[in-house]
Structure formats: structure tokens, C-alpha cells
Design a protein around this motif. Structure first.
Motif, short mmCIF file in Angstrom:
data_model
loop_
_atom_site.label_atom_id
_atom_site.label_comp_id
_atom_site.label_asym_id
_atom_site.label_seq_id
_atom_site.Cartn_x
_atom_site.Cartn_y
_atom_site.Cartn_z
N GLY A 21 31.12 29.12 29.20
CA GLY A 21 32.54 29.48 29.28
C GLY A 21 32.74 30.82 29.96
O GLY A 21 33.61 30.96 30.83
N THR A 22 31.95 31.80 29.59
CA THR A 22 32.07 33.13 30.20
C THR A 22 31.62 33.08 31.65
O THR A 22 32.27 33.65 32.53
N ASP B 266 28.73 34.21 41.81
CA ASP B 266 27.42 33.98 41.21
C ASP B 266 27.48 33.88 39.68
O ASP B 266 26.47 33.63 39.03
N GLY B 267 28.66 34.09 39.10
CA GLY B 267 28.81 33.99 37.65
C GLY B 267 28.26 35.17 36.88
O GLY B 267 28.24 35.16 35.66
N ILE B 268 27.82 36.20 37.60
CA ILE B 268 27.25 37.39 36.97
C ILE B 268 28.28 38.51 36.98
O ILE B 268 28.86 38.81 38.04
N ALA B 269 28.51 39.12 35.86
CA ALA B 269 29.45 40.22 35.76
C ALA B 269 28.73 41.53 36.11
O ALA B 269 28.46 42.37 35.26
N GLY B 270 28.43 41.69 37.40
CA GLY B 270 27.79 42.90 37.89
C GLY B 270 28.81 44.00 38.13
O GLY B 270 29.99 43.86 37.79
N ASN B 271 28.37 45.07 38.76
CA ASN B 271 29.23 46.24 38.96
C ASN B 271 30.51 45.91 39.73
O ASN B 271 31.60 46.36 39.35
N ALA B 272 30.41 45.16 40.82
CA ALA B 272 31.58 44.84 41.62
C ALA B 272 32.57 43.99 40.82
O ALA B 272 33.79 44.22 40.88
N THR B 273 32.07 43.03 40.08
CA THR B 273 32.94 42.16 39.27
C THR B 273 33.60 42.96 38.15
O THR B 273 34.80 42.83 37.91
N LEU B 274 32.83 43.79 37.48
CA LEU B 274 33.39 44.61 36.39
C LEU B 274 34.45 45.56 36.92
O LEU B 274 35.50 45.75 36.29
N ALA B 275 34.20 46.15 38.08
CA ALA B 275 35.18 47.05 38.68
C ALA B 275 36.46 46.30 39.04
O ALA B 275 37.57 46.79 38.84
N LYS B 276 36.31 45.08 39.56
CA LYS B 276 37.47 44.26 39.91
C LYS B 276 38.27 43.90 38.67
O LYS B 276 39.50 43.94 38.68
N ILE B 277 37.59 43.55 37.59
CA ILE B 277 38.27 43.23 36.33
C ILE B 277 39.09 44.42 35.86
O ILE B 277 40.27 44.29 35.52
N ASP B 278 38.48 45.59 35.86
CA ASP B 278 39.20 46.79 35.41
C ASP B 278 40.38 47.10 36.31
O ASP B 278 41.45 47.48 35.83
N GLN B 279 40.21 46.92 37.62
CA GLN B 279 41.31 47.16 38.56
C GLN B 279 42.46 46.18 38.33
O GLN B 279 43.62 46.57 38.33
#
Length: 135
Positions: A25-26, A42-55
Motif C-alpha cells: 500500500g505504501t 521506483d516506489g522508494i521514498a528517497g530524498n527527492a520523493t520526501l522533499a516533494k512530499i514536504d513541498q
């Protein structure tokens, strides 16, 4: 992990619960977010994805059309066929109790349900419908 899931839910993405487990699910929620925002999928919450989420949370973006939505398949010929399709689809999919249809878990925005429908269709070829269960 729960913090990531809570953020994804705030963005209208279904993580299959906020339980601290980085399961299907995640992973699916992260992939939908990545697809919508042009990141590497890629389904991985790496730095770029985490930064996008916060933005997105800061900008109050990608919240979408709120509600309760499920993605629904057509009717399968037997309960066994429906169960097999649910297992294949993932997205917290399950066979209906009173029919041979397959339903996904709950999506909290229409856009999330549409993304899931597109992914399931692309991967499995099912002609899916979205059911609004908010009403």
C-alpha cells in the motif's frame, strides 16, 4: 514510517493504513505520487520523493477531490476467479462478499483512485470503474 504514511494520506493517497509497515500500500502510494509529480517511479521514498512530499504539503497541493472511492472490476465468473484477480491486482484488493467483483481498498481522493485505476489497467488489462462511496 508512520510519519511518511500520514503525509501520504494527507495528500489523498491510500497507504493501506498507517501502520508503520512499508508494504504494498505504501509502495503503491509512493509510486502514484512519483508518477503525478514527474519523479523517477521506483516506489522508494528517497530524498527527492520526501522533499516533494514536504513541498506539496507546504503548498497544500495534490490534495485532490476528497471523498471515499474504490476501484471496481467487472464481474468474474466464479468466486475463485475473483479471488485470484484480487491477489494479482494488489492495491489492498479483495473479492466482494456478495458478488464476484473485486474492489480495492479505500482511496481518499478521486485523483488517487484514477491513478490506481490507470496503473491496474496498464499492468493487468482490467476495465475498471471508480465507485464513489462518499454519498
Amino acid at each position: 514510517m508512520k510519519t511518511l504514511q500520514e503525509k501520504l494520506v494527507k495528500l489523498g493517497l491510500d497507504t493501506n493504513g498507517v501502520d508503520g509497515v512499508y508494504g504494498k500500500g505504501t509502495t503503491n502510494a509512493v509510486m502514484i505520487l512519483q508518477r503525478r509529480t514527474g519523479l523517477v517511479i521506483d516506489g522508494i521514498a528517497g530524498n527527492a520523493t520526501l522533499a516533494k512530499i514536504d513541498q506539496l504539503l507546504k503548498d497544500k497541493s495534490l490534495v485532490g477531490t476528497p471523498g471515499v472511492f474504490r476501484v471496481v472490476t467487472g464481474t468474474f465468473g466464479t468466486p475463485e476467479a475473483a479471488k485470484a484477480a484480487a491477489k494479482e491486482i494488489s492495491f489492498n484488493a479483495f473479492k466482494g462478499e456478495k458478488d464476484n467483483r473485486v474492489y480495492t481498498g479505500v482511496f481518499t481522493s478521486l485523483e488517487s483512485a484514477e491513478e490506481a485505476r490507470a496503473l491496474i489497467n496498464a499492468e493487468h488489462g482490467y476495465n475498471l470503474k471508480i465507485r464513489n462511496e462518499s454519498a
